[in-house]
Design a protein around this motif. Structure first.
Motif, PDB file in Angstrom:
ATOM      1  N   VAL A 149       9.677  -2.758  35.591  1.00  0.00           N
ATOM      2  CA  VAL A 149       9.945  -1.685  36.541  1.00  0.00           C
ATOM      3  C   VAL A 149       8.738  -1.384  37.421  1.00  0.00           C
ATOM      4  O   VAL A 149       8.886  -0.935  38.560  1.00  0.00           O
ATOM      5  CB  VAL A 149      10.425  -0.412  35.818  1.00  0.00           C
ATOM      6  CG1 VAL A 149      11.731  -0.670  35.074  1.00  0.00           C
ATOM      7  CG2 VAL A 149       9.364   0.148  34.876  1.00  0.00           C
ATOM      8  N   GLU A 150       7.530  -1.641  36.913  1.00  0.00           N
ATOM      9  CA  GLU A 150       6.339  -1.404  37.733  1.00  0.00           C
ATOM     10  C   GLU A 150       6.344  -2.276  38.988  1.00  0.00           C
ATOM     11  O   GLU A 150       5.815  -1.889  40.030  1.00  0.00           O
ATOM     12  CB  GLU A 150       5.074  -1.683  36.922  1.00  0.00           C
ATOM     13  CG  GLU A 150       4.720  -0.596  35.931  1.00  0.00           C
ATOM     14  CD  GLU A 150       3.375  -0.839  35.269  1.00  0.00           C
ATOM     15  OE1 GLU A 150       2.912  -2.014  35.285  1.00  0.00           O
ATOM     16  OE2 GLU A 150       2.789   0.118  34.746  1.00  0.00           O
ATOM     17  N   ALA A 151       6.929  -3.461  38.881  1.00  0.00           N
ATOM     18  CA  ALA A 151       6.977  -4.359  40.029  1.00  0.00           C
ATOM     19  C   ALA A 151       7.920  -3.852  41.108  1.00  0.00           C
ATOM     20  O   ALA A 151       7.930  -4.370  42.221  1.00  0.00           O
ATOM     21  CB  ALA A 151       7.420  -5.752  39.581  1.00  0.00           C
TER      22      ALA A 151
ATOM     23  N   ASP B 141      19.213   2.269  40.676  1.00  0.00           N
ATOM     24  CA  ASP B 141      19.373   1.237  41.694  1.00  0.00           C
ATOM     25  C   ASP B 141      18.924  -0.124  41.160  1.00  0.00           C
ATOM     26  O   ASP B 141      19.568  -1.151  41.418  1.00  0.00           O
ATOM     27  CB  ASP B 141      18.582   1.605  42.946  1.00  0.00           C
ATOM     28  CG  ASP B 141      19.145   2.822  43.666  1.00  0.00           C
ATOM     29  OD1 ASP B 141      20.305   3.189  43.395  1.00  0.00           O
ATOM     30  OD2 ASP B 141      18.412   3.412  44.493  1.00  0.00           O
ATOM     31  N   LEU B 142      17.805  -0.143  40.426  1.00  0.00           N
ATOM     32  CA  LEU B 142      17.328  -1.402  39.862  1.00  0.00           C
ATOM     33  C   LEU B 142      18.336  -1.961  38.863  1.00  0.00           C
ATOM     34  O   LEU B 142      18.599  -3.180  38.856  1.00  0.00           O
ATOM     35  CB  LEU B 142      15.971  -1.190  39.194  1.00  0.00           C
ATOM     36  CG  LEU B 142      15.368  -2.420  38.500  1.00  0.00           C
ATOM     37  CD1 LEU B 142      15.179  -3.557  39.490  1.00  0.00           C
ATOM     38  CD2 LEU B 142      14.056  -2.059  37.817  1.00  0.00           C
TER      39      LEU B 142
ATOM     40  N   PHE C 178      10.080  -1.457  30.515  1.00  0.00           N
ATOM     41  CA  PHE C 178       9.407  -0.213  30.869  1.00  0.00           C
ATOM     42  C   PHE C 178       8.061  -0.167  30.151  1.00  0.00           C
ATOM     43  O   PHE C 178       8.013   0.050  28.938  1.00  0.00           O
ATOM     44  CB  PHE C 178      10.252   0.993  30.458  1.00  0.00           C
ATOM     45  CG  PHE C 178      11.518   1.167  31.251  1.00  0.00           C
ATOM     46  CD1 PHE C 178      11.588   2.096  32.276  1.00  0.00           C
ATOM     47  CD2 PHE C 178      12.646   0.402  30.966  1.00  0.00           C
ATOM     48  CE1 PHE C 178      12.753   2.253  33.015  1.00  0.00           C
ATOM     49  CE2 PHE C 178      13.817   0.562  31.693  1.00  0.00           C
ATOM     50  CZ  PHE C 178      13.865   1.487  32.725  1.00  0.00           C
ATOM     51  N   PRO C 179       6.957  -0.388  30.869  1.00  0.00           N
ATOM     52  CA  PRO C 179       5.639  -0.312  30.235  1.00  0.00           C
ATOM     53  C   PRO C 179       5.377   1.098  29.702  1.00  0.00           C
ATOM     54  O   PRO C 179       6.108   2.045  30.002  1.00  0.00           O
ATOM     55  CB  PRO C 179       4.676  -0.647  31.389  1.00  0.00           C
ATOM     56  CG  PRO C 179       5.504  -1.349  32.407  1.00  0.00           C
ATOM     57  CD  PRO C 179       6.871  -0.741  32.290  1.00  0.00           C
TER      58      PRO C 179
ATOM     59  N   ARG D 298      10.828  -9.748  43.597  1.00  0.00           N
ATOM     60  CA  ARG D 298      11.472 -10.549  42.564  1.00  0.00           C
ATOM     61  C   ARG D 298      10.990 -10.061  41.200  1.00  0.00           C
ATOM     62  O   ARG D 298       9.959  -9.399  41.099  1.00  0.00           O
ATOM     63  CB  ARG D 298      11.151 -12.038  42.736  1.00  0.00           C
ATOM     64  CG  ARG D 298       9.658 -12.353  42.672  1.00  0.00           C
ATOM     65  CD  ARG D 298       9.411 -13.834  42.942  1.00  0.00           C
ATOM     66  NE  ARG D 298       8.002 -14.127  43.040  1.00  0.00           N
ATOM     67  CZ  ARG D 298       7.201 -14.337  42.013  1.00  0.00           C
ATOM     68  NH1 ARG D 298       7.688 -14.251  40.789  1.00  0.00           N
ATOM     69  NH2 ARG D 298       5.926 -14.601  42.181  1.00  0.00           N
ATOM     70  N   PRO D 299      11.699 -10.404  40.141  1.00  0.00           N
ATOM     71  CA  PRO D 299      11.258  -9.971  38.816  1.00  0.00           C
ATOM     72  C   PRO D 299       9.904 -10.570  38.463  1.00  0.00           C
ATOM     73  O   PRO D 299       9.524 -11.629  38.938  1.00  0.00           O
ATOM     74  CB  PRO D 299      12.354 -10.509  37.893  1.00  0.00           C
ATOM     75  CG  PRO D 299      13.519 -10.748  38.778  1.00  0.00           C
ATOM     76  CD  PRO D 299      12.953 -11.125  40.116  1.00  0.00           C
ATOM     77  N   VAL D 300       9.183  -9.854  37.601  1.00  0.00           N
ATOM     78  CA  VAL D 300       7.922 -10.372  37.098  1.00  0.00           C
ATOM     79  C   VAL D 300       8.212 -11.579  36.205  1.00  0.00           C
ATOM     80  O   VAL D 300       9.096 -11.520  35.358  1.00  0.00           O
ATOM     81  CB  VAL D 300       7.184  -9.292  36.297  1.00  0.00           C
ATOM     82  CG1 VAL D 300       5.936  -9.862  35.651  1.00  0.00           C
ATOM     83  CG2 VAL D 300       6.830  -8.138  37.209  1.00  0.00           C
TER      84      VAL D 300
END
Length: 504
Positions: A112-114, A131-132, A146-147, A81-83
């Motif tokens: 995106v890291e999640a 895809d995300l 995007f970190p 799930r999203p952060v």
């Protein structure tokens, strides 16, 4: 502007390595991010918003000068799930309400890291990002964060409706790998690039990212409606950092370019449209390219504002108006330098309507504004508070300001200064009004109304010109008054006609 080179590369230090953080901090500036174990994070940051990525936690911390404490900035969450939104993202949601007409309080933040997408500068993540973005579109849009890191996009991810790609400024870098012979395919584009009209993705944005991608073109809105590109930093690129193709209501705000393209006819920013038979402007799916639909949709109602184009590698143009059909384009509050042809150029013969250039400095380019070689069909040109100056006699070429084919043009508060052939040149223009204009330093003429020009020139100065201060060519008619001349070969040369200058 000097090209920025990080003094500490991302990903240099990994867990378990010996690292003297004190020395590293002295070597890095606020555009970079320091990585290391949480135990080696300093007790206090050196500046507000300094970032420290704890490699053994997978969390990026931000120094908050007001609270004098490290606060959570980003990190790994559940991949299912999203952060959840942190205070940082809650603030971002408020800002994005202004950026685009997307959901705010309801919008999830997708870190995106999640989702296993790492900006490590090594792993290709283009398909994973694509895809995300598809999942975000299915969920109705949101913020995709995007970190800090370098994200390698081996294919063109496609953004959907009501979606915002949000980075961490110059520390979030996008690079697109392309095979030999496929250079220049888009780094990022949108769903519906192959649609007709403006039926592509709408209400989307890309904010606070850096493009450093010598093998691709950058961000390409195509058949899109309602796009905001904010605080985009452009380093290396193949053609254009931003290429707006057959789209409307696009705002580019806060663009900074340190390099131009390496391909042909390059410019950091291009307003384009996909006319029938166009063989360029395409996305890359990792195996083959697909062209934007070529239905002659004009690019309409777009703005470039608050920008700086100062490339170190001498591109052809700063801003390029490409092909037929650019309507209601505004270029304002910016600076352009270092172009081998011109700071702002429209294609020879290309159709334009309602072009506005205001509060722009065009310094040290071969030419300033070049909108020439069209006999008719263009409508309404406005240039106000613009400076064109080139001190390098060997660089200056052609005309400092040249326009042709317009029905209606207003030029005011303009200075053109340099060893151009002519300072200001017009052809085939009706209802042309120039006021508060200075033209100086030209090899030949300060003001040249060459062919088929109907103009009024008032409150003007012609200076330091080898031939004439004002030249009125065949089939042209000019009224002039309040013009001063200083060190010109002849004040006025008339091969056409003059008419009385009538004041109200």
């Amino acid at each position: 502007m000097a090209e920025y080179t990080p003094r500490l590369e991302l990903g240099t230090y990994e867990q378990g390595e010996e690292w003297d953080h004190t020395d590293a901090v002295e070597a890095v500036d606020e555009h970079a991010i320091v990585r290391g174990p949480i135990a080696e994070r300093p007790a206090a940051g050196e500046y507000d918003d300094e970032l420290y990525h704890a490699t053994d936690q997978g969390i990026t911390w931000r120094w908050d000068a007001e609270s004098e404490d490290w606060t959570y900035f980003s990190g790994k969450g559940s991949a299912d799930r999203p952060v959840p939104g942190t205070s940082h993202f809650e603030g971002a949601n408020v800002e994005t309400a202004r950026i685009v007409d997307a959901r705010t309080a309801e919008s999830p933040v997708w870190n995106v890291e999640a989702h296993g997408i790492e900006g490590d500068g090594v792993t290709e993540v283009g398909q994973a990002v694509h895809d995300l973005l598809g999942r975000v579109a299915e969920a109705g849009g949101g913020i995709v964060y995007f970190p800090p890191g370098r994200y390698l996009l081996e294919r063109t991810p496609l953004v959907g409706d009501d979606t915002i790609l949000l980075g961490a400024g110059r520390a979030t870098v996008f690079e697109g790998h392309r095979p030999e012979g496929e250079e220049g395919r888009a780094l990022l584009s949108n769903r519906g690039y192959d649609a007709t009209g403006y039926e592509g993705a709408s209400n989307w944005a890309v904010c606070d990212v850096r493009i450093d991608s010598p093998k691709s073109t950058g961000i390409m809105p195509a058949h899109a409606d309602g796009v905001r590109l904010e605080n985009v930093y452009g380093d290396r690129i193949h053609y254009h950092h931003i290429d707006v193709v057959s789209s409307k209501n696009v705002v580019i705000d806060g663009f900074r370019a340190t390099c131009g393209g390496e391909g042909d006819s390059d410019a950091p920013v291009q307003f384009d449209n996909q006319t029938a038979g166009t063989a360029s402007n395409s996305v890359w799916d990792g195996r083959e390219d697909a062209l934007v639909a070529d239905d002659d949709t004009p690019t309409r109602n777009c703005t470039l504002e608050n920008f700086e184009i100062d490339p170190s590698n001498g591109p052809d143009y700063g801003v390029h108006l490409h092909r037929d059909g650019n309507e209601s384009i505004t270029i304002t509050d910016g600076y352009i330098s270092g172009c081998r042809h011109s700071a702002i150029r429209a294609d020879t013969g290309g159709l334009l309507a309602d072009l506005t250039i205001g509060s722009v400095s065009c310094l040290e380019n071969a030419r300033g504004i070049s909108l020439g070689h069209r006999e008719s069909g263009r409508r309404e040109l406005t240039i106000d508070n613009v400076t064109v100056r080139t001190d390098d006699d060997g660089l200056a070429a052609g005309s400092g300001l040249y326009a042709a084919g317009f029905d209606g043009a207003a030029i005011s508060n303009v200075v053109v200064d340099g060893a151009f052939t002519n300072a200001i040149l017009f052809d085939d223009t009706t209802d042309l009004k120039l006021s508060t204009v200075t033209a100086k330093g030209a090899d030949d003429q300060a003001f040249r109304f060459r062919e088929n020009v109907d103009a009024t020139l008032t409150t003007a100065r012609a200076a330091d010109c080898g031939d004439a201060g004002v030249y009125i060519g065949a089939d042209s008619e000019v009224a002039y008054g309040g013009v001063t001349f200083d060190d010109v070969g002849s004040e006025v040369v008339v091969d056409g006609e003059t008419r009385d200058w009538i004041t109200s």
